[in-house]
Write a protein that holds these residues in place. Structure first.
Motif, short mmCIF file in Angstrom:
data_model
loop_
_atom_site.label_atom_id
_atom_site.label_comp_id
_atom_site.label_asym_id
_atom_site.label_seq_id
_atom_site.Cartn_x
_atom_site.Cartn_y
_atom_site.Cartn_z
N GLU A 104 0.81 -1.21 0.00
CA GLU A 104 0.00 0.00 0.00
C GLU A 104 0.85 1.27 0.00
O GLU A 104 0.39 2.33 -0.45
CB GLU A 104 -0.93 0.02 1.22
CG GLU A 104 -1.92 -1.13 1.27
CD GLU A 104 -1.37 -2.37 1.96
OE1 GLU A 104 -2.18 -3.27 2.27
OE2 GLU A 104 -0.14 -2.45 2.18
N GLY A 105 2.09 1.20 0.51
CA GLY A 105 2.92 2.39 0.64
C GLY A 105 4.05 2.50 -0.36
O GLY A 105 4.92 3.37 -0.21
N LEU A 106 4.04 1.68 -1.39
CA LEU A 106 5.17 1.68 -2.32
C LEU A 106 5.34 3.00 -3.06
O LEU A 106 6.46 3.37 -3.44
CB LEU A 106 5.02 0.55 -3.35
CG LEU A 106 5.10 -0.88 -2.80
CD1 LEU A 106 5.03 -1.88 -3.95
CD2 LEU A 106 6.36 -1.10 -1.98
N ARG A 180 -2.34 -7.45 2.63
CA ARG A 180 -3.30 -7.77 3.70
C ARG A 180 -3.40 -9.30 3.83
O ARG A 180 -3.12 -10.03 2.88
CB ARG A 180 -4.67 -7.16 3.40
CG ARG A 180 -5.37 -7.75 2.18
CD ARG A 180 -6.65 -7.00 1.85
NE ARG A 180 -7.40 -7.66 0.80
CZ ARG A 180 -7.14 -7.56 -0.49
NH1 ARG A 180 -6.11 -6.80 -0.91
NH2 ARG A 180 -7.88 -8.20 -1.38
N PRO A 181 -3.84 -9.81 4.97
CA PRO A 181 -3.83 -11.25 5.21
C PRO A 181 -5.05 -11.95 4.62
O PRO A 181 -6.13 -11.36 4.50
CB PRO A 181 -3.87 -11.34 6.74
CG PRO A 181 -4.68 -10.14 7.14
CD PRO A 181 -4.28 -9.06 6.18
N ASN A 182 -4.87 -13.22 4.27
CA ASN A 182 -6.04 -14.07 4.02
C ASN A 182 -6.51 -14.61 5.37
O ASN A 182 -5.96 -14.27 6.42
CB ASN A 182 -5.71 -15.19 3.02
CG ASN A 182 -4.61 -16.11 3.51
OD1 ASN A 182 -4.36 -16.25 4.71
ND2 ASN A 182 -3.94 -16.78 2.58
N VAL A 183 -7.53 -15.46 5.35
CA VAL A 183 -8.11 -15.91 6.62
C VAL A 183 -7.12 -16.70 7.45
O VAL A 183 -7.11 -16.62 8.69
CB VAL A 183 -9.41 -16.71 6.35
CG1 VAL A 183 -9.11 -17.99 5.56
CG2 VAL A 183 -10.11 -17.05 7.66
N MET A 184 -6.24 -17.48 6.81
CA MET A 184 -5.24 -18.23 7.55
C MET A 184 -4.26 -17.31 8.27
O MET A 184 -4.00 -17.44 9.47
CB MET A 184 -4.46 -19.17 6.62
CG MET A 184 -3.26 -19.84 7.29
SD MET A 184 -2.13 -20.66 6.14
CE MET A 184 -3.08 -22.13 5.75
N MET A 185 -3.74 -16.35 7.53
CA MET A 185 -2.72 -15.48 8.11
C MET A 185 -3.31 -14.49 9.11
O MET A 185 -2.60 -14.04 10.01
CB MET A 185 -1.98 -14.74 6.99
CG MET A 185 -1.20 -15.66 6.06
SD MET A 185 -0.09 -16.78 6.96
CE MET A 185 0.98 -15.62 7.78
N GLU A 186 -4.58 -14.19 9.00
CA GLU A 186 -5.22 -13.33 9.98
C GLU A 186 -5.25 -14.02 11.35
O GLU A 186 -5.15 -13.37 12.40
CB GLU A 186 -6.64 -12.99 9.53
CG GLU A 186 -7.30 -11.91 10.38
CD GLU A 186 -8.60 -11.42 9.78
OE1 GLU A 186 -9.09 -10.38 10.25
OE2 GLU A 186 -9.11 -12.07 8.84
N VAL A 187 -5.37 -15.34 11.34
CA VAL A 187 -5.35 -16.10 12.59
C VAL A 187 -3.92 -16.28 13.11
O VAL A 187 -3.63 -16.04 14.28
CB VAL A 187 -6.02 -17.48 12.39
CG1 VAL A 187 -5.82 -18.36 13.62
CG2 VAL A 187 -7.50 -17.32 12.10
N GLY A 197 -0.92 -4.61 12.25
CA GLY A 197 -1.83 -5.73 12.30
C GLY A 197 -1.32 -6.91 11.48
O GLY A 197 -0.16 -6.98 11.09
N ALA A 198 -2.21 -7.85 11.23
CA ALA A 198 -1.83 -9.05 10.49
C ALA A 198 -1.47 -8.71 9.04
O ALA A 198 -2.14 -7.89 8.40
CB ALA A 198 -2.96 -10.06 10.52
N ARG A 199 -0.42 -9.34 8.56
CA ARG A 199 0.05 -9.16 7.18
C ARG A 199 0.46 -10.53 6.64
O ARG A 199 0.55 -11.51 7.37
CB ARG A 199 1.26 -8.22 7.11
CG ARG A 199 1.06 -6.86 7.70
CD ARG A 199 0.24 -5.95 6.83
NE ARG A 199 0.87 -5.69 5.54
CZ ARG A 199 0.29 -4.99 4.56
NH1 ARG A 199 -0.95 -4.54 4.72
NH2 ARG A 199 0.92 -4.78 3.42
N CYS A 226 -0.80 -7.81 -6.33
CA CYS A 226 -0.33 -8.32 -5.02
C CYS A 226 -1.49 -8.66 -4.10
O CYS A 226 -1.59 -8.17 -2.97
CB CYS A 226 0.60 -7.30 -4.38
SG CYS A 226 2.16 -7.09 -5.27
N GLU A 227 -2.37 -9.50 -4.56
CA GLU A 227 -3.48 -9.98 -3.76
C GLU A 227 -3.02 -11.11 -2.83
O GLU A 227 -2.05 -11.82 -3.13
CB GLU A 227 -4.60 -10.50 -4.67
CG GLU A 227 -5.34 -9.39 -5.42
CD GLU A 227 -6.19 -8.55 -4.49
OE1 GLU A 227 -6.99 -9.13 -3.73
OE2 GLU A 227 -6.02 -7.32 -4.50
N PRO A 228 -3.69 -11.31 -1.71
CA PRO A 228 -3.33 -12.43 -0.83
C PRO A 228 -3.50 -13.76 -1.55
O PRO A 228 -4.48 -13.95 -2.28
CB PRO A 228 -4.32 -12.30 0.33
CG PRO A 228 -4.82 -10.90 0.28
CD PRO A 228 -4.78 -10.49 -1.16
#
Length: 281
Positions: A104-106, A180-187, A197-199, A226-228
């Motif tokens: 997001e900050g590139l 941003r995280p997918n559901v696995m990486m959010e956990v 936060g989760a990345r 660069c999608e999860p």
């Protein structure tokens, strides 16, 4: 974020990469090929003081070369602090924290915005490590994460070139882009000290490598690319703890062996709701 990874390719996997890119450069790569499987079972950006990683750069898409993990931009300098001269990689110098770049900050930060159009790269890997923080437990639980259908993949990355003002030598460097995280990486990526936060790292299967290296991209193009990675295409297993310990030899095959911890359940999908709530920021 992604600060620990593996790149333990087999001879056959390296041969496949060699066939795709025709030429391998760098003494380390040649040694990996001649000596069998690589020994990069666990590499950490900071514990191992910015180790070299196998990289395919946009400007040389036919070659695999070695680059230090953590971008040092051309304008980076040694700084003097408390009577010590600090290398850009030394803690206390700003550029010691460039192993990852948030997609997001590139376009905003000088370190990154020069790179995303023409200095994209692929950082070859077989997996990476993330550390789950169980509520009430002091030590985190290491998860080794791989892709189900791709034993070798690449992290989307950026690369740069820095001239060491003390030695005059050129240093090739790289960074892993995170999203941003997918559901696995959010956990799993629930570090309470993670300010953003989760990345998760951007992971590309070989079918997407050529597209990532092809031509210029706008920042919007980069963000869409660069999608999860889908969680259903990934697998995570708990392995031994304490891999980041200063005195721990983590670069051994045993670090990737699965270990079951009864307090966690059989896998990340069965972590209790209370545990997941404890990961919120």
């Amino acid at each position: 974020m992604c600060y620990s990874l593996s790149a333990n390719m087999t001879d056959e996997q390296w041969a496949d990469i060699q066939e795709m890119y025709r030429q391998l450069t760098g003494n380390d790569i040649q040694r990996m090929m001649e000596g069998g499987s690589t020994t990069a079972y666990f590499l950490d950006a900071y514990k191992d003081w910015h180790p070299e990683l196998p990289v395919i750069a946009q400007a040389q898409p036919d070659n695999v070369q070695m680059m230090r993990w953590g971008v040092i931009p051309p304008f980076a300098k040694y700084i003097e602090k408390n009577g010590r001269l600090l290398h850009p990689y030394d803690f206390g110098n700003y550029y010691s924290k460039t192993a990852n770049a948030m997609v997001e900050g590139l376009a905003e930060k000088n370190t990154w915005k020069r790179l995303y159009q023409r200095n994209r790269c692929l950082i070859l890997a077989t997996g990476f490590y993330e550390f789950y923080h169980h509520p009430g437990k002091k030590e985190s639980y290491t998860h080794y994460i791989t892709l189900k259908d791709y034993p070798v993949f690449a992290f989307a990355g950026l690369h740069d070139l820095w001239t060491d003002t003390q030695t005059g030598g050129e240093v090739k460097t790289c960074t892993i882009i995170t999203t941003r995280p997918n559901v696995m990486m959010e956990v799993i990526h629930n570090n309470p000290k993670a300010h953003n936060g989760a990345r998760m790292p951007v992971m590309l299967p070989p079918t997407e490598w050529a597209q990532w290296l092809d031509g210029e991209m706008s920042h919007e193009d980069i963000k869409q690319f660069c999608e999860p990675f889908p969680a259903e295409g990934m697998q995570a297993s708990t392995v031994r703890q304490g891999l980041k310990g200063r005195d721990t030899n983590a670069n051994i095959s045993a670090v990737q062996e699965a270990i079951t911890y009864p307090e966690l359940g059989s896998d990340w999908t069965q972590y209790t709701r209370a545990q997941q709530q404890g990961s919120l920021f």
